[in-house]
Motif scaffolding. Sequence first.
Motif, PDB file in Angstrom:
ATOM      1  N   LEU A   1     -13.229  11.038  -1.853  1.00  0.00           N
ATOM      2  CA  LEU A   1     -12.520   9.773  -2.063  1.00  0.00           C
ATOM      3  C   LEU A   1     -11.854   9.293  -0.776  1.00  0.00           C
ATOM      4  O   LEU A   1     -11.642   8.095  -0.599  1.00  0.00           O
ATOM      5  N   GLY A   2     -11.521  10.217   0.103  1.00  0.00           N
ATOM      6  CA  GLY A   2     -10.836   9.898   1.353  1.00  0.00           C
ATOM      7  C   GLY A   2      -9.373  10.270   1.252  1.00  0.00           C
ATOM      8  O   GLY A   2      -8.669   9.815   0.338  1.00  0.00           O
TER       9      GLY A   2
ATOM     10  N   ALA B   1      -5.307   3.681  -2.625  1.00  0.00           N
ATOM     11  CA  ALA B   1      -6.134   2.485  -2.398  1.00  0.00           C
ATOM     12  C   ALA B   1      -7.360   2.576  -3.302  1.00  0.00           C
ATOM     13  O   ALA B   1      -7.831   3.674  -3.629  1.00  0.00           O
TER      14      ALA B   1
ATOM     15  N   VAL C   1     -11.186   2.551  -4.558  1.00  0.00           N
ATOM     16  CA  VAL C   1     -12.483   2.987  -4.060  1.00  0.00           C
ATOM     17  C   VAL C   1     -13.526   2.502  -5.043  1.00  0.00           C
ATOM     18  O   VAL C   1     -13.435   2.790  -6.235  1.00  0.00           O
TER      19      VAL C   1
ATOM     20  N   MET D   1      -4.632   7.074  -7.029  1.00  0.00           N
ATOM     21  CA  MET D   1      -5.213   6.489  -5.826  1.00  0.00           C
ATOM     22  C   MET D   1      -4.180   5.646  -5.081  1.00  0.00           C
ATOM     23  O   MET D   1      -3.484   4.834  -5.686  1.00  0.00           O
TER      24      MET D   1
ATOM     25  N   ALA E   1      -6.394   1.168  -7.344  1.00  0.00           N
ATOM     26  CA  ALA E   1      -5.162   1.737  -6.797  1.00  0.00           C
ATOM     27  C   ALA E   1      -4.240   2.056  -7.964  1.00  0.00           C
ATOM     28  O   ALA E   1      -4.156   1.293  -8.922  1.00  0.00           O
TER      29      ALA E   1
ATOM     30  N   SER F   1      -6.907   9.353   2.837  1.00  0.00           N
ATOM     31  CA  SER F   1      -5.983   8.214   2.942  1.00  0.00           C
ATOM     32  C   SER F   1      -6.043   7.331   1.699  1.00  0.00           C
ATOM     33  O   SER F   1      -5.160   6.508   1.475  1.00  0.00           O
ATOM     34  N   ASN F   2      -7.075   7.507   0.871  1.00  0.00           N
ATOM     35  CA  ASN F   2      -7.222   6.702  -0.351  1.00  0.00           C
ATOM     36  C   ASN F   2      -6.653   7.394  -1.584  1.00  0.00           C
ATOM     37  O   ASN F   2      -6.131   6.739  -2.480  1.00  0.00           O
ATOM     38  N   ALA F   3      -6.811   8.711  -1.667  1.00  0.00           N
ATOM     39  CA  ALA F   3      -6.418   9.457  -2.867  1.00  0.00           C
ATOM     40  C   ALA F   3      -5.081  10.153  -2.652  1.00  0.00           C
ATOM     41  O   ALA F   3      -4.788  10.633  -1.565  1.00  0.00           O
TER      42      ALA F   3
END
Length: 133
Positions: free
Chosen positions: A78-79, A125, A127, A123, A55, A81-83
């Motif tokens: 990566l997603g 979150a 990964v 990020m 993160a 909601s993550n990146a």
Amino acid sequence: ALVPQVTSQTATWMNGQPTGDNFTLVPGTFLWVKFDDRYVLDLGLDEATAVDLAAGVNVLSYTRFPSHYTAFQLLRQLGLSNARGVRMLDSESGRWLVAAVQNGSLIGEDFQIPNVAVLWIDMAAAVNQFQPE
């Protein structure tokens, strides 16, 4: 988004000897290296290993990005909601290329990522075991 706190210290190589500040390299930070020739950066072995992204801001050096891989593909993989975003310096123009996630949507430039590249990835979150595909 991807704005680092810059601390500037300079060490140079002159006449076969280092000169300037003898500063300490700190794990978890990154180093900007300037060369006289714009094509002399060695990114290491040609491997396609998975990497862990923490993160916050990550600097990723990778030598096996797939052909025709783009910034939007990277962020989707990566997603969303993550990146938060990805940045790459275009050495030809001296311009930063930026793609980001804002309110779940992709914004910015869907720039092509070359097979060998260094990216700043922000990020939201972590990964683990990321491998571009």
